[in-house]
Scaffold this motif. Structure first.
Motif, PDB file in Angstrom:
ATOM      1  N   ILE A   9       1.285  -0.847   0.018  1.00 43.61           N
ATOM      2  CA  ILE A   9       0.306  -0.141   0.424  1.00 43.61           C
ATOM      3  C   ILE A   9       0.861   1.130   0.131  1.00 43.61           C
ATOM      4  O   ILE A   9       1.130   1.580   0.397  1.00 43.61           O
ATOM      5  N   ILE A  10       0.761   2.230  -1.504  1.00 49.22           N
ATOM      6  CA  ILE A  10       1.402   3.365  -0.815  1.00 49.22           C
ATOM      7  C   ILE A  10       0.412   4.682  -1.069  1.00 49.22           C
ATOM      8  O   ILE A  10      -0.600   4.842  -1.699  1.00 49.22           O
ATOM      9  N   THR A  11       0.116   5.599   0.470  1.00 47.63           N
ATOM     10  CA  THR A  11      -0.324   6.385  -0.058  1.00 47.63           C
ATOM     11  C   THR A  11      -0.026   7.627  -0.338  1.00 47.63           C
ATOM     12  O   THR A  11       1.273   7.702  -0.947  1.00 47.63           O
ATOM     13  N   GLY A  12      -0.443   8.089  -0.661  1.00 45.36           N
ATOM     14  CA  GLY A  12       0.414   9.413  -1.978  1.00 45.36           C
ATOM     15  C   GLY A  12       0.463   9.134  -3.107  1.00 45.36           C
ATOM     16  O   GLY A  12       1.692   9.838  -3.458  1.00 45.36           O
ATOM     17  N   SER A  13      -0.615   8.265  -4.112  1.00 45.06           N
ATOM     18  CA  SER A  13       0.742   7.613  -5.178  1.00 45.06           C
ATOM     19  C   SER A  13       0.097   7.576  -6.233  1.00 45.06           C
ATOM     20  O   SER A  13      -0.072   7.036  -7.173  1.00 45.06           O
ATOM     21  N   VAL A  32      -0.325  -3.705  -6.027  1.00 44.91           N
ATOM     22  CA  VAL A  32       0.566  -2.739  -6.040  1.00 44.91           C
ATOM     23  C   VAL A  32      -1.159  -1.889  -5.605  1.00 44.91           C
ATOM     24  O   VAL A  32      -1.724  -2.586  -5.804  1.00 44.91           O
ATOM     25  N   VAL A  33      -1.546  -1.207  -4.134  1.00 43.68           N
ATOM     26  CA  VAL A  33      -2.579  -0.291  -3.908  1.00 43.68           C
ATOM     27  C   VAL A  33      -2.202   1.397  -3.997  1.00 43.68           C
ATOM     28  O   VAL A  33      -0.980   1.760  -2.976  1.00 43.68           O
ATOM     29  N   ILE A  34      -2.838   1.878  -5.325  1.00 45.51           N
ATOM     30  CA  ILE A  34      -2.439   2.871  -5.124  1.00 45.51           C
ATOM     31  C   ILE A  34      -3.295   3.624  -4.457  1.00 45.51           C
ATOM     32  O   ILE A  34      -4.651   3.632  -4.007  1.00 45.51           O
ATOM     33  N   ASN A  35      -3.015   5.130  -3.943  1.00 44.89           N
ATOM     34  CA  ASN A  35      -3.955   5.599  -3.288  1.00 44.89           C
ATOM     35  C   ASN A  35      -3.653   7.765  -3.801  1.00 44.89           C
ATOM     36  O   ASN A  35      -2.356   7.714  -3.647  1.00 44.89           O
ATOM     37  N   GLY A  36      -4.687   7.936  -3.167  1.00 42.50           N
ATOM     38  CA  GLY A  36      -4.683   9.882  -2.975  1.00 42.50           C
ATOM     39  C   GLY A  36      -6.170  10.156  -4.326  1.00 42.50           C
ATOM     40  O   GLY A  36      -6.449   9.497  -4.360  1.00 42.50           O
ATOM     41  N   ARG A  47      -3.400   2.193 -13.424  1.00 46.68           N
ATOM     42  CA  ARG A  47      -4.027   1.863 -12.122  1.00 46.68           C
ATOM     43  C   ARG A  47      -3.682   0.406 -13.586  1.00 46.68           C
ATOM     44  O   ARG A  47      -2.936  -0.705 -12.597  1.00 46.68           O
ATOM     45  N   ALA A  48      -4.204   0.262 -14.524  1.00 51.86           N
ATOM     46  CA  ALA A  48      -4.254  -1.283 -15.234  1.00 51.86           C
ATOM     47  C   ALA A  48      -2.446  -0.535 -15.768  1.00 51.86           C
ATOM     48  O   ALA A  48      -2.376  -2.007 -15.454  1.00 51.86           O
ATOM     49  N   ALA A  49      -2.085   0.467 -15.835  1.00 51.29           N
ATOM     50  CA  ALA A  49      -0.999  -0.043 -16.239  1.00 51.29           C
ATOM     51  C   ALA A  49       0.146  -0.298 -15.405  1.00 51.29           C
ATOM     52  O   ALA A  49       0.736  -1.449 -15.508  1.00 51.29           O
ATOM     53  N   LEU A  50      -0.448  -0.589 -13.947  1.00 46.75           N
ATOM     54  CA  LEU A  50       0.356  -1.732 -12.895  1.00 46.75           C
ATOM     55  C   LEU A  50      -0.038  -2.382 -12.885  1.00 46.75           C
ATOM     56  O   LEU A  50       1.222  -3.560 -12.698  1.00 46.75           O
ATOM     57  N   ALA A  51      -1.286  -2.449 -13.328  1.00 48.47           N
ATOM     58  CA  ALA A  51      -1.791  -3.981 -13.197  1.00 48.47           C
ATOM     59  C   ALA A  51      -1.111  -4.897 -14.836  1.00 48.47           C
ATOM     60  O   ALA A  51      -0.365  -6.010 -14.206  1.00 48.47           O
ATOM     61  N   GLU A  52      -1.127  -3.968 -15.843  1.00 52.10           N
ATOM     62  CA  GLU A  52      -0.262  -4.982 -17.282  1.00 52.10           C
ATOM     63  C   GLU A  52       1.276  -5.165 -16.142  1.00 52.10           C
ATOM     64  O   GLU A  52       1.897  -6.302 -17.168  1.00 52.10           O
ATOM     65  N   THR A  53       2.175  -3.823 -15.569  1.00 54.33           N
ATOM     66  CA  THR A  53       3.087  -4.500 -15.611  1.00 54.33           C
ATOM     67  C   THR A  53       3.631  -6.012 -14.347  1.00 54.33           C
ATOM     68  O   THR A  53       4.546  -6.179 -14.524  1.00 54.33           O
ATOM     69  N   SER A  54       2.898  -5.702 -13.249  1.00 55.70           N
ATOM     70  CA  SER A  54       3.015  -6.605 -12.285  1.00 55.70           C
ATOM     71  C   SER A  54       2.696  -8.073 -12.612  1.00 55.70           C
ATOM     72  O   SER A  54       3.646  -8.510 -11.873  1.00 55.70           O
ATOM     73  N   TYR A  60      -6.756   0.795  -6.893  1.00 58.16           N
ATOM     74  CA  TYR A  60      -7.181   2.042  -6.147  1.00 58.16           C
ATOM     75  C   TYR A  60      -7.725   2.127  -5.038  1.00 58.16           C
ATOM     76  O   TYR A  60      -9.140   1.846  -4.836  1.00 58.16           O
ATOM     77  N   ASP A  61      -7.310   2.763  -4.072  1.00 63.05           N
ATOM     78  CA  ASP A  61      -8.099   3.102  -2.795  1.00 63.05           C
ATOM     79  C   ASP A  61      -8.362   5.226  -2.746  1.00 63.05           C
ATOM     80  O   ASP A  61      -7.468   4.992  -2.485  1.00 63.05           O
ATOM     81  N   ALA A  62      -9.897   5.537  -2.620  1.00 64.20           N
ATOM     82  CA  ALA A  62      -9.794   7.209  -2.227  1.00 64.20           C
ATOM     83  C   ALA A  62      -9.489   6.917  -0.811  1.00 64.20           C
ATOM     84  O   ALA A  62      -9.847   8.491  -0.465  1.00 64.20           O
ATOM     85  N   ALA A  63      -8.812   6.282  -0.053  1.00 68.03           N
ATOM     86  CA  ALA A  63      -9.132   6.534   1.584  1.00 68.03           C
ATOM     87  C   ALA A  63      -8.348   7.699   1.600  1.00 68.03           C
ATOM     88  O   ALA A  63      -7.305   8.643   1.110  1.00 68.03           O
TER      89      ALA A  63
END
Ligand code: NAD
Length: 261
Positions: A9-13, A32-36, A47-54, A60-63
């Motif tokens: 989990i990476i906050t502010g990503s 990866v959980v992205i946030n921000g 988000r889609a690009a990260l899934a493809e890379t990994s 994505y979580d909007a917390a």
């Protein structure tokens, strides 16, 4: 891809250094959980690009980092949907530059909430899952301002010194649990956060844009070059390797020599 099977989990990503972390962790196979905040369409593209890379799930979580219950819910969602979290990076941050007598209290509160207190809530929720697995990596993006001060940034410097204290304390608490806790302290990194503080600094110091760039921002950095976000991310990746298992409670400067001066 040494992080295959691990979640982070990476906050502010959605921007800057956080997005660089997300790309670097995805490149090592992590979920990866992205946030921000940001444009919905742009975030979905990332988000889609990260899934493809990994080749793994990316969420994505909007917390909102000012809301502890949303931080806790993000950690629970990660645990329920992709496992872990194995790695958490407290990175979300904002800045405001003003003399203390002109500093709006609501900005002061927001900076402490987002830049400091959110890390405590994130780590508090993540540590039990890490203890269960006997493995974890906890990282914060602190700042050269976790070690030294500059005028007109009281809230930011209080928050970053707080992150340095949290890092040391939690490292001691988790030292025998297979968990490491470290922070990274960049000097000036070329991101929107730096670009956006140029107008405020121009106003508070009565300077031109060029004077702020050369005499304020890069004045402190002996290399006279901005740190790049992917250089910060490379250090975070190293801290997740098995070879880094003895590194805990450390505050790593990556500041072109700023704090050596
Ligand atoms: P940035 O402005 O590019 O990114 C900040 C991120 O935090 C964005 O994704 C934004 O949406 C998110 N964010 C802001 N408020 C939030 C909230 N309430 N809830 C959730 N997310 C929120 O900035 P950056 O330069 O990449 O900064 C990232 C971190 O690095 C910050 O903690 C900052 O203090 C630190 N840092 C930056 C520099 C630098 O020179 N850029 C230097 C040292 C430390």
């Amino acid at each position: 891809m040494f992080l295959k099977g691990k979640s982070v989990i990476i906050t502010g990503s959605t921007s800057g250094i956080g997005l660089a972390y997300a790309k670097a962790f995805a490149a090592e196979g992590a979920s990866v959980v992205i946030n921000g905040f940001g444009d919905e369409g742009e975030i979905e593209k990332e988000r889609a690009a990260l899934a493809e890379t990994s080749g793994a799930t990316a969420l994505y979580d909007a917390a909102d980092m000012t809301k502890p219950d949303e931080i806790e819910a993000m950690v629970k969602r990660c645990h329920d949907e992709i496992g872990g979290p194995d790695i958490v990076i407290a990175n979300a941050g904002i800045q405001h530059v003003a003399k203390i007598e002109d500093f709006p209290p609501e900005k002061f509160e927001a900076i402490l909430d987002i830049n400091m207190k959110s890390a405590w809530y994130l780590f508090r929720a993540a540590v039990p899952h890490m203890k269960e697995k006997g493995w974890g990596r906890i990282i914060s993006t602190a700042s050269a301002h976790s070690l030294i001060a500059s005028p007109n940034k009281t809230a930011y410097i209080m928050a970053k010194h707080g992150i340095a204290g949290l890092t040391k304390t939690l490292a001691l608490e988790t030292a025998t649990d297979g968990i490491t806790v470290n922070c990274i302290s960049p000097g000036y990194v070329w991101t929107p956060l730096v670009e956006n503080q140029i107008p405020d600094t121009m106003k508070s110091r009565g300077m031109t844009r060029e004077q702020v760039m050369n005499d304020v921002l890069l004045a402190a950095q002996p290399t006279k070059e901005f740190v790049m976000p992917d250089e910060v991310a490379a250090l975070a990746i190293f801290l997740c390797r098995d070879e880094a298992k003895a590194i805990t409670g450390a505050n790593y400067s990556i500041d072109g020599g700023w704090t050596a001066a």
